[in-house]
Scaffold this motif. Structure first.
Motif, PDB file in Angstrom:
ATOM      1  N   THR A   1       0.871  -1.185   0.000  1.00 12.93           N
ATOM      2  CA  THR A   1       0.000   0.000   0.000  1.00 12.93           C
ATOM      3  C   THR A   1       0.909   1.237   0.000  1.00 12.93           C
ATOM      4  O   THR A   1       2.059   1.161  -0.414  1.00 12.93           O
ATOM      5  CB  THR A   1      -0.944  -0.005   1.211  1.00 12.93           C
ATOM      6  OG1 THR A   1      -0.128  -0.073   2.389  1.00 12.93           O
ATOM      7  CG2 THR A   1      -1.885  -1.190   1.181  1.00 12.93           C
ATOM      8  N   GLY A   2       0.393   2.373   0.469  1.00 10.07           N
ATOM      9  CA  GLY A   2       1.181   3.609   0.465  1.00 10.07           C
ATOM     10  C   GLY A   2       0.972   4.357  -0.845  1.00 10.07           C
ATOM     11  O   GLY A   2       0.271   3.891  -1.748  1.00 10.07           O
ATOM     12  N   SER A   3       1.615   5.505  -0.945  1.00  4.86           N
ATOM     13  CA  SER A   3       1.416   6.376  -2.118  1.00  4.86           C
ATOM     14  C   SER A   3       2.122   5.849  -3.359  1.00  4.86           C
ATOM     15  O   SER A   3       1.629   6.002  -4.478  1.00  4.86           O
ATOM     16  CB  SER A   3       1.966   7.777  -1.836  1.00  4.86           C
ATOM     17  OG  SER A   3       1.400   8.282  -0.668  1.00  4.86           O
ATOM     18  N   THR A   4       3.301   5.258  -3.158  1.00 11.10           N
ATOM     19  CA  THR A   4       4.149   4.954  -4.314  1.00 11.10           C
ATOM     20  C   THR A   4       3.494   4.039  -5.355  1.00 11.10           C
ATOM     21  O   THR A   4       3.568   4.349  -6.547  1.00 11.10           O
ATOM     22  CB  THR A   4       5.501   4.353  -3.849  1.00 11.10           C
ATOM     23  OG1 THR A   4       6.015   5.167  -2.788  1.00 11.10           O
ATOM     24  CG2 THR A   4       6.506   4.312  -4.988  1.00 11.10           C
TER      25      THR A   4
ATOM     26  N   LEU B   1       1.374  -6.940   2.132  1.00 13.71           N
ATOM     27  CA  LEU B   1       2.480  -6.961   3.081  1.00 13.71           C
ATOM     28  C   LEU B   1       2.029  -6.792   4.519  1.00 13.71           C
ATOM     29  O   LEU B   1       2.585  -7.402   5.428  1.00 13.71           O
ATOM     30  CB  LEU B   1       3.438  -5.803   2.775  1.00 13.71           C
ATOM     31  CG  LEU B   1       4.394  -5.968   1.614  1.00 13.71           C
ATOM     32  CD1 LEU B   1       4.964  -4.612   1.225  1.00 13.71           C
ATOM     33  CD2 LEU B   1       5.512  -6.921   2.003  1.00 13.71           C
ATOM     34  N   ASP B   2       1.055  -5.909   4.721  1.00 10.30           N
ATOM     35  CA  ASP B   2       0.813  -5.492   6.103  1.00 10.30           C
ATOM     36  C   ASP B   2      -0.580  -4.924   6.303  1.00 10.30           C
ATOM     37  O   ASP B   2      -1.295  -4.637   5.342  1.00 10.30           O
ATOM     38  CB  ASP B   2       1.886  -4.464   6.545  1.00 10.30           C
ATOM     39  CG  ASP B   2       2.219  -3.464   5.443  1.00 10.30           C
ATOM     40  OD1 ASP B   2       1.359  -3.225   4.583  1.00 10.30           O
ATOM     41  OD2 ASP B   2       3.329  -2.922   5.450  1.00 10.30           O
TER      42      ASP B   2
ATOM     43  N   GLY C   1       7.313  -0.940  -1.572  1.00  7.86           N
ATOM     44  CA  GLY C   1       7.686   0.465  -1.486  1.00  7.86           C
ATOM     45  C   GLY C   1       8.838   0.542  -0.487  1.00  7.86           C
ATOM     46  O   GLY C   1       9.310  -0.481   0.021  1.00  7.86           O
TER      47      GLY C   1
ATOM     48  N   HIS D   1      12.504   1.074   5.889  1.00  7.95           N
ATOM     49  CA  HIS D   1      11.659  -0.108   6.130  1.00  7.95           C
ATOM     50  C   HIS D   1      11.078  -0.657   4.829  1.00  7.95           C
ATOM     51  O   HIS D   1      10.882   0.068   3.861  1.00  7.95           O
ATOM     52  CB  HIS D   1      10.566   0.161   7.184  1.00  7.95           C
ATOM     53  CG  HIS D   1       9.413   1.015   6.748  1.00  7.95           C
ATOM     54  ND1 HIS D   1       8.697   1.811   7.625  1.00  7.95           N
ATOM     55  CD2 HIS D   1       8.805   1.205   5.553  1.00  7.95           C
ATOM     56  CE1 HIS D   1       7.726   2.427   6.979  1.00  7.95           C
ATOM     57  NE2 HIS D   1       7.768   2.080   5.724  1.00  7.95           N
TER      58      HIS D   1
ATOM     59  N   GLY E   1       7.682  -3.344   3.970  1.00 10.50           N
ATOM     60  CA  GLY E   1       6.540  -3.724   4.780  1.00 10.50           C
ATOM     61  C   GLY E   1       6.569  -2.782   5.981  1.00 10.50           C
ATOM     62  O   GLY E   1       6.914  -1.604   5.861  1.00 10.50           O
TER      63      GLY E   1
ATOM     64  N   ARG F   1      -0.451  11.705   7.411  1.00 11.85           N
ATOM     65  CA  ARG F   1      -1.116  12.468   6.348  1.00 11.85           C
ATOM     66  C   ARG F   1      -2.404  11.792   5.874  1.00 11.85           C
ATOM     67  O   ARG F   1      -3.257  12.443   5.280  1.00 11.85           O
ATOM     68  CB  ARG F   1      -0.162  12.666   5.167  1.00 11.85           C
ATOM     69  CG  ARG F   1       0.188  11.404   4.377  1.00 11.85           C
ATOM     70  CD  ARG F   1       1.316  11.694   3.368  1.00 11.85           C
ATOM     71  NE  ARG F   1       1.567  10.622   2.417  1.00 11.85           N
ATOM     72  CZ  ARG F   1       2.311   9.548   2.654  1.00 11.85           C
ATOM     73  NH1 ARG F   1       2.875   9.391   3.852  1.00 11.85           N
ATOM     74  NH2 ARG F   1       2.500   8.637   1.729  1.00 11.85           N
TER      75      ARG F   1
ATOM     76  N   LYS G   1      13.120   9.910  -0.579  1.00 10.70           N
ATOM     77  CA  LYS G   1      13.516   8.494  -0.468  1.00 10.70           C
ATOM     78  C   LYS G   1      14.998   8.288  -0.816  1.00 10.70           C
ATOM     79  O   LYS G   1      15.512   7.171  -0.711  1.00 10.70           O
ATOM     80  CB  LYS G   1      12.658   7.621  -1.390  1.00 10.70           C
ATOM     81  CG  LYS G   1      11.171   7.634  -1.095  1.00 10.70           C
ATOM     82  CD  LYS G   1      10.857   6.959   0.220  1.00 10.70           C
ATOM     83  CE  LYS G   1       9.405   7.111   0.635  1.00 10.70           C
ATOM     84  NZ  LYS G   1       8.474   6.368  -0.168  1.00 10.70           N
TER      85      LYS G   1
HETATM   86  C1  F6R Z   1       2.896  -0.387   2.831  1.00 11.73           C
HETATM   87  C2  F6R Z   1       4.278  -0.695   3.105  1.00 11.73           C
HETATM   88  C3  F6R Z   1       5.280   0.370   3.405  1.00 11.73           C
HETATM   89  C4  F6R Z   1       5.330   1.454   2.333  1.00 11.73           C
HETATM   90  C5  F6R Z   1       6.360   2.524   2.694  1.00 11.73           C
HETATM   91  C6  F6R Z   1       6.405   3.639   1.668  1.00 11.73           C
HETATM   92  O1  F6R Z   1       2.157  -1.565   2.592  1.00 11.73           O
HETATM   93  O2  F6R Z   1       4.603  -1.825   3.122  1.00 11.73           O
HETATM   94  O3  F6R Z   1       6.546  -0.217   3.539  1.00 11.73           O
HETATM   95  O4  F6R Z   1       5.669   0.866   1.111  1.00 11.73           O
HETATM   96  O5  F6R Z   1       6.050   3.073   3.941  1.00 11.73           O
HETATM   97  O6  F6R Z   1       5.192   4.315   1.673  1.00 11.73           O
HETATM   98  P1  F6R Z   1       4.866   5.449   0.594  1.00 11.73           P
HETATM   99  O7  F6R Z   1       4.782   4.745  -0.731  1.00 11.73           O
HETATM  100  O8  F6R Z   1       3.540   6.008   1.018  1.00 11.73           O
HETATM  101  O9  F6R Z   1       5.992   6.419   0.643  1.00 11.73           O
END
Ligand code: F6R
Length: 260
Positions: free
Chosen positions: A36-39, A66-67, A131, A137, A139, A166, A201
């Motif tokens: 998940t997350g933005s990327t 992942l989580d 991501g 990190h 996951g 956010r 990043k």
């Molecule tokens: C989410 C996950 C995290 C995100 C990481 C980057 O399932 O496993 O490791 O990939 O926190 O998040 P973003 O893409 O929002 O910068």
């Protein structure tokens, strides 16, 4: 580790989606590991387009996320189950019963053990999408995570909680624990594609690719995986010392069958 540097986040999303497409063409019942997350959102949008234009089909595919946060129900808008349904699953032809997100609502420890078993019973993950956290990190394996860890409960670092705030409204409950696949679990995926974009990043990317193998940067464990591709935009690649070499290798490589 194959490092691929492209112009911008749109190109990262395009290439990531093409790698998923290639996986499905080779193995229609691909088992995906998803983030998940933005990327990955732009990549998921591309996968939706490819599916809706009948270029690819997920009808035989399965997925393991992942989580998931502990303390948010699956129908909470900030839960990762909700995120995946809204951002991907509801728009592609995957059987929702073949999509798995850890669910720690009742007994997180039991759920973590069962998740490991389910992955094994599915034949293991063919293609793991990752991501990268600013703290390195993958996951929710925060710095100091064992590099051989399995799916388990983790306490989120202050940095991760701040980064993800956010997504939460002011005053809204934000979980500080999660169930996450372990680094050992992730490392068993047959192929891994990590996506990272943006200058924020770039330090984590530097430590992951060129730093020493260390639990201080959990993503550095990927140096030990034999088929990992790191997809970066120019900004995320900004601190890499050996950029010229990666670009030289990239020119002579079929990008959809990379590894090593
Ligand atoms: C989410 C996950 C995290 C995100 C990481 C980057 O399932 O496993 O490791 O990939 O926190 O998040 P973003 O893409 O929002 O910068």
């Amino acid at each position: 580790m194959q490092v691929i540097i492209v112009e911008d986040a749109a190109a990262v999303a395009y290439l990531g989606a093409q790698m998923c497409r290639s996986a499905l063409e080779n193995k229609p019942d691909t088992v995906f590991g998803l983030a998940t997350g933005s990327t990955p959102v732009a990549m998921y949008n591309q996968l939706i387009d490819l599916t809706q234009n009948s270029v690819i089909s997920f009808c035989k595919a399965r997925s393991f996320n992942l989580d998931e946060y502990i303390g948010l129900s699956a129908n909470h808008p900030q839960s990762y189950r909700w995120f995946m349904n809204q951002r991907l699953f509801n728009h592609i032809d995957i059987d929702i019963n073949n999509t798995y997100v850890p669910d720690g609502a009742i007994d997180p420890q039991l759920a973590a053990r069962q998740y490991e078993r389910l992955i094994t019973q599915s034949g293991g993950i063919d293609l793991q999408i990752l991501g990268l956290g600013r703290n390195g990190h993958i996951g929710f394996n925060e710095p100091s995570s064992s590099l051989v860890s399995r799916t388990r409960i983790k306490t989120l670092s202050g940095e991760t909680v701040a980064d993800n705030s956010r997504f939460f409204a002011e005053g809204e409950f934000q979980p500080s624990t999660a169930i996450t696949m372990g680094i050992g679990t992730i490392m068993e995926a047959k192929k891994i594609v990590l996506l990272a974009t943006g200058t924020e990043k770039s330090n984590a990317v530097k430590r992951m690719v060129e730093g020493s193998l260390s639990a201080s940067c959990p993503a550095s464990a990927l140096q030990m995986h034999e088929n990992t591709t790191v997809l970066l935009d120019e900004e995320a690649a900004g601190q890499l010392s050996n950029k010229a070499y990666y670009q030289q290798v990239q020119k002579s490589t079929n990008l959809l069958s990379v590894g090593g």
